[in-house]
Design an enzyme around this catalytic site. Structure first.
Site, PDB file in Angstrom:
ATOM      1  N   SER A   1       0.867  -1.177   0.000  1.00 36.11           N
ATOM      2  CA  SER A   1       0.000   0.000   0.000  1.00 36.11           C
ATOM      3  C   SER A   1       0.906   1.230   0.000  1.00 36.11           C
ATOM      4  O   SER A   1       1.796   1.352   0.844  1.00 36.11           O
ATOM      5  CB  SER A   1      -0.895  -0.005   1.252  1.00 36.11           C
ATOM      6  OG  SER A   1      -1.673   1.172   1.305  1.00 36.11           O
TER       7      SER A   1
ATOM      8  N   ASP B   1      -8.586   4.529   2.745  1.00 31.91           N
ATOM      9  CA  ASP B   1      -9.563   3.443   2.671  1.00 31.91           C
ATOM     10  C   ASP B   1      -8.855   2.086   2.613  1.00 31.91           C
ATOM     11  O   ASP B   1      -9.281   1.132   3.262  1.00 31.91           O
ATOM     12  CB  ASP B   1     -10.466   3.605   1.440  1.00 31.91           C
ATOM     13  CG  ASP B   1     -11.477   4.734   1.586  1.00 31.91           C
ATOM     14  OD1 ASP B   1     -11.713   5.210   2.717  1.00 31.91           O
ATOM     15  OD2 ASP B   1     -12.039   5.149   0.550  1.00 31.91           O
ATOM     16  N   GLU B   2      -7.768   2.012   1.843  1.00 37.66           N
ATOM     17  CA  GLU B   2      -6.961   0.782   1.796  1.00 37.66           C
ATOM     18  C   GLU B   2      -6.448   0.427   3.190  1.00 37.66           C
ATOM     19  O   GLU B   2      -6.484  -0.730   3.601  1.00 37.66           O
ATOM     20  CB  GLU B   2      -5.726   0.991   0.892  1.00 37.66           C
ATOM     21  CG  GLU B   2      -5.858   0.495  -0.480  1.00 37.66           C
ATOM     22  CD  GLU B   2      -4.561   0.649  -1.273  1.00 37.66           C
ATOM     23  OE1 GLU B   2      -3.445   0.732  -0.706  1.00 37.66           O
ATOM     24  OE2 GLU B   2      -4.668   0.678  -2.507  1.00 37.66           O
ATOM     25  N   LEU B   3      -5.958   1.427   3.896  1.00 39.31           N
ATOM     26  CA  LEU B   3      -5.403   1.187   5.227  1.00 39.31           C
ATOM     27  C   LEU B   3      -6.470   0.674   6.195  1.00 39.31           C
ATOM     28  O   LEU B   3      -6.205  -0.239   6.987  1.00 39.31           O
ATOM     29  CB  LEU B   3      -4.752   2.451   5.776  1.00 39.31           C
ATOM     30  CG  LEU B   3      -4.046   2.287   7.119  1.00 39.31           C
ATOM     31  CD1 LEU B   3      -2.914   1.269   7.030  1.00 39.31           C
ATOM     32  CD2 LEU B   3      -3.526   3.635   7.612  1.00 39.31           C
TER      33      LEU B   3
END
Length: 171
Positions: free
Chosen positions: A21, A89-91
Site C-alpha cells: 500500500s 480506505d486501503e489502510l
C-alpha cells in the site's frame, strides 16, 4: 473467499505473500519500484496495483480482494499518503484484515516521521471533504493510521544507503 484451505485444520494458502500500500506520486517510481523488484527477485509473490490488477475489472473490488488474499501488508507511509482517501480506505481495509484474519502489517516510514502518524489529534482530514457527513470515516482513518503507525517498522531515513534497507527487509 480470499484464500483457500485444503482442510479445516491446515493453514490457509494465500493468493499473495505481500500487498504493498503506497501513495503513487510519492513512491511508485523510486522506493516502491525497488521494493517490488527486490521482493520479486527473492521469489516473494507480491501484489502491486499496476502489475497485478486485472484489466477491465472494478478497481476497488480487485484491490480489496488482493488485500484480503495477502498474508502480509507493507504500508509505505509517505508525505501525501494521509491526504489520499484511496490510501486511507486501503489502510482501513488492511487493519480490518489484521484484526479478523491475522494479516501481518509492516509499516515503512518514507519521508514521514512515525511519531507524526501516532499523534493524529493535530491532523485535520475534513479539508478533503465537501460536507461534514463523513466524520465517521475520518475517525476510522485516524484509528487505522494510529494503530498501523504503532507497529514496529522501518524508518527509511535511518538507512544511509537503500541497499542496506533492502537487505534488512528481505532477509
Amino acid at each position: 473467499m480470499p484464500y483457500a484451505s485444503s482442510s479445516s485444520k491446515s493453514k490457509p494458502r494465500w493468493i499473495y505473500d505481500v500487498f504493498i500500500s503506497f501513495r503513487g506520486e510519492d513512491t511508485r517510481k523510486n522506493f516502491v519500484s525497488h521494493l517490488y523488484s527486490a521482493l520479486a527477485n527473492a521469489g516473494v509473490n507480491t501484489f502491486l496495483d499496476d502489475e497485478k490488477l486485472a484489466k477491465g475489472q472494478q478497481l476497488k473490488t480487485e484491490l480489496w480482494h488482493a488485500i484480503e488474499g495477502s498474508q502480509i501488508s507493507v504500508v509505505v507511509f509517505s508525505k501525501n499518503y494521509i491526504y489520499s482517501t484511496w490510501c486511507l480506505d486501503e489502510l482501513v481495509k488492511i487493519m480490518e484484515c489484521h484484526s479478523s484474519r491475522g494479516q501481518v502489517v509492516l509499516p515503512v516510514f518514507y519521508d514521514v516521521f512515525p511519531w507524526f502518524l501516532r499523534r493524529l489529534q493535530d491532523v485535520s482530514f475534513e479539508v478533503i471533504f465537501e460536507k461534514d457527513s463523513d466524520l465517521h470515516l475520518v475517525k476510522q482513518w485516524k484509528n487505522a493510521l494510529s494503530e498501523a503507525a504503532s507497529f514496529a517498522g522501518w524508518d527509511v531515513s535511518r538507512y544511509r544507503y537503500a541497499y542496506a534497507f533492502w537487505f534488512l527487509f528481505i532477509y
